[in-house]
Design an enzyme around this catalytic site. Sequence first.
Site, PDB file in Angstrom:
ATOM      1  N   GLU A  81       0.832  -1.210   0.000  1.00  0.00           N
ATOM      2  CA  GLU A  81       0.000   0.000   0.000  1.00  0.00           C
ATOM      3  C   GLU A  81       0.865   1.258   0.000  1.00  0.00           C
ATOM      4  O   GLU A  81       0.497   2.274  -0.586  1.00  0.00           O
ATOM      5  CB  GLU A  81      -0.931  -0.004   1.210  1.00  0.00           C
ATOM      6  N   TYR A 107     -15.135  26.526   2.343  1.00  0.00           N
ATOM      7  CA  TYR A 107     -14.953  25.125   1.990  1.00  0.00           C
ATOM      8  C   TYR A 107     -13.738  24.897   1.109  1.00  0.00           C
ATOM      9  O   TYR A 107     -13.258  23.769   0.999  1.00  0.00           O
ATOM     10  CB  TYR A 107     -16.224  24.499   1.397  1.00  0.00           C
ATOM     11  N   LEU A 158      -6.539   4.763   8.833  1.00  0.00           N
ATOM     12  CA  LEU A 158      -7.424   5.843   8.395  1.00  0.00           C
ATOM     13  C   LEU A 158      -7.869   6.702   9.571  1.00  0.00           C
ATOM     14  O   LEU A 158      -8.088   7.898   9.420  1.00  0.00           O
ATOM     15  CB  LEU A 158      -8.641   5.264   7.672  1.00  0.00           C
ATOM     16  N   GLU A 159      -7.979   6.101  10.746  1.00  0.00           N
ATOM     17  CA  GLU A 159      -8.356   6.841  11.944  1.00  0.00           C
ATOM     18  C   GLU A 159      -7.377   7.975  12.222  1.00  0.00           C
ATOM     19  O   GLU A 159      -7.766   9.069  12.614  1.00  0.00           O
ATOM     20  CB  GLU A 159      -8.402   5.919  13.172  1.00  0.00           C
ATOM     21  N   LYS A 161     -11.479   4.093   2.083  1.00  0.00           N
ATOM     22  CA  LYS A 161     -10.514   3.487   1.170  1.00  0.00           C
ATOM     23  C   LYS A 161     -11.327   2.722   0.135  1.00  0.00           C
ATOM     24  O   LYS A 161     -12.092   1.816   0.468  1.00  0.00           O
ATOM     25  CB  LYS A 161      -9.562   2.543   1.903  1.00  0.00           C
TER      26      LYS A 161
END
Length: 119
Positions: A21, A53, A71-72, A98
Amino acid sequence: MGIIRVENIRAYSYHGCLEEEAKIGSDYRVDIEVKADLTKSCASDKLADTVDYVHVNLIVKEEMAIRSELLEHVAKRIQDRILKEIPIVKRVKTAVSKINPPIGGDVEQVTIVLNKRRK
């Protein structure tokens, strides 16, 4: 109070626990929802009185470019920066997905969702 959503921010990044990855990377989706007092911007019609934004999108892109195993961890960094850099935000909800994760099955995406309030 009001809610502003920036949805389906797409990024190609190198997050994950597997060595492959880090080398190959994959596609990600990020969705941000912020809660803020929009009373002033409703009356003033001025960008300075609301959540920009474009700024939210920039934070997401910059944080997604920094490799993490989880990802956290990425989601927390995004939230921390939004709360630090955009004082009008009272709460932020962050979803990091993901796309087509390498988990040995036919899975469209894996998503983590974090919520954080200003203290």
